[in-house]
Scaffold this motif. Structure first.
Motif, PDB file in Angstrom:
ATOM      1  N   SER A  29      78.369  56.054 -10.010  1.00 55.04           N
ATOM      2  CA  SER A  29      79.121  56.690  -8.928  1.00 55.04           C
ATOM      3  C   SER A  29      80.262  57.553  -9.453  1.00 55.04           C
ATOM      4  O   SER A  29      80.808  57.319 -10.525  1.00 55.04           O
ATOM      5  N   THR A 107      80.936  68.793  -8.170  1.00 53.07           N
ATOM      6  CA  THR A 107      79.677  68.154  -7.781  1.00 53.07           C
ATOM      7  C   THR A 107      78.483  68.576  -8.633  1.00 53.07           C
ATOM      8  O   THR A 107      77.731  67.702  -9.096  1.00 53.07           O
ATOM      9  N   ARG A 111      76.373  65.731 -10.602  1.00 52.60           N
ATOM     10  CA  ARG A 111      74.983  65.416 -10.221  1.00 52.60           C
ATOM     11  C   ARG A 111      74.020  65.633 -11.380  1.00 52.60           C
ATOM     12  O   ARG A 111      73.080  64.855 -11.561  1.00 52.60           O
ATOM     13  N   ARG A 112      74.235  66.704 -12.145  1.00 55.66           N
ATOM     14  CA  ARG A 112      73.376  66.937 -13.323  1.00 55.66           C
ATOM     15  C   ARG A 112      73.466  65.772 -14.298  1.00 55.66           C
ATOM     16  O   ARG A 112      72.513  65.480 -15.019  1.00 55.66           O
ATOM     17  N   THR A 116      76.006  59.775  -8.519  1.00 59.60           N
ATOM     18  CA  THR A 116      76.065  59.918  -7.070  1.00 59.60           C
ATOM     19  C   THR A 116      77.501  60.281  -6.721  1.00 59.60           C
ATOM     20  O   THR A 116      78.425  59.553  -7.087  1.00 59.60           O
ATOM     21  N   VAL A 117      77.684  61.383  -6.011  1.00 62.92           N
ATOM     22  CA  VAL A 117      79.017  61.943  -5.800  1.00 62.92           C
ATOM     23  C   VAL A 117      79.465  61.782  -4.353  1.00 62.92           C
ATOM     24  O   VAL A 117      78.714  62.094  -3.429  1.00 62.92           O
TER      25      VAL A 117
END
Length: 193
Positions: A29, A107, A111-112, A116-117
């Motif tokens: 996260s 973001t 994400r890359r 989970t953002v």
């Protein structure tokens, strides 16, 4: 009002820490607190650091040598938009959980990296009720004696929000000068004849 120490800011913070603490228990996260200066990004991070003694809090200065970034997690990075490309790569290679205070939305990079953002726009999170609570805690913490202190009520908070938006730093500056004027007025009471 004076500048608060980080622990004092954490104690006075009006932040939904249980929500973010739960999120930071998940290893993949990332939560990013986004907004302009003075809107509460650092306060959010300090409140989390206060409740997560195992977390590492890192402030990235605008000038000077960059601090080393810990591998321990969770890590809380203040002014994360200042991460240099190699620092960002290093942080993301280790993964989460991460909490970031930033002026820019990170973001895509998060994400890359498989995280989970959750993004929190701190300015949007400032209701007049919450603003009154923030300001009244700050005023009470600045109390110099046992005398009564002014309180910010809901109509005043609405007016402050209308005038300054969600910029708590500007609101505190304004209130400081208002309180200074009150002290000056009281010092000259009754008026000289």
């Amino acid at each position: 009002f004076g500048e608060l120490q980080p622990a004092e800011r954490a104690e006075l913070a009006v932040v939904d820490t249980p929500r973010w603490l739960e999120l930071l228990r998940q290893p993949t996260s990332a939560v990013q607190f986004i907004g302009p200066g003075g809107h509460g990004k650092t306060t959010h991070l300090l409140a989390l650091a206060h409740r997560l003694p195992q977390a590492a809090y890192v402030y990235l200065p605008e000038d000077g040598p960059p601090p080393s970034l810990p591998r321990a997690r969770p890590v809380l990075i203040d002014e994360a938009q200042r991460l240099r490309w190699w620092q960002r790569r290093q942080v993301l290679a280790v993964g989460g959980p991460l909490a970031l205070g930033t002026h820019e939305d990170l973001t895509p990079a998060l994400r890359r990296a498989g995280l989970t953002v959750v993004t929190v726009e701190v300015a949007a999170d400032q209701s007049p009720e919450r603003l009154a609570d923030i300001l009244n805690r700050r005023i009470e913490a600045s109390r110099a004696g046992d005398a009564p202190v002014p309180r910010v009520d809901l109509p005043q908070a609405i007016e402050l929000r209308r005038r300054f938006g969600a910029d708590i730093r500007q609101i505190e500056r304004y209130l400081y000068f208002q309180f200074q004027q009150l002290a000056t007025d009281r010092a000259t009471w009754p008026p000289a004849r």
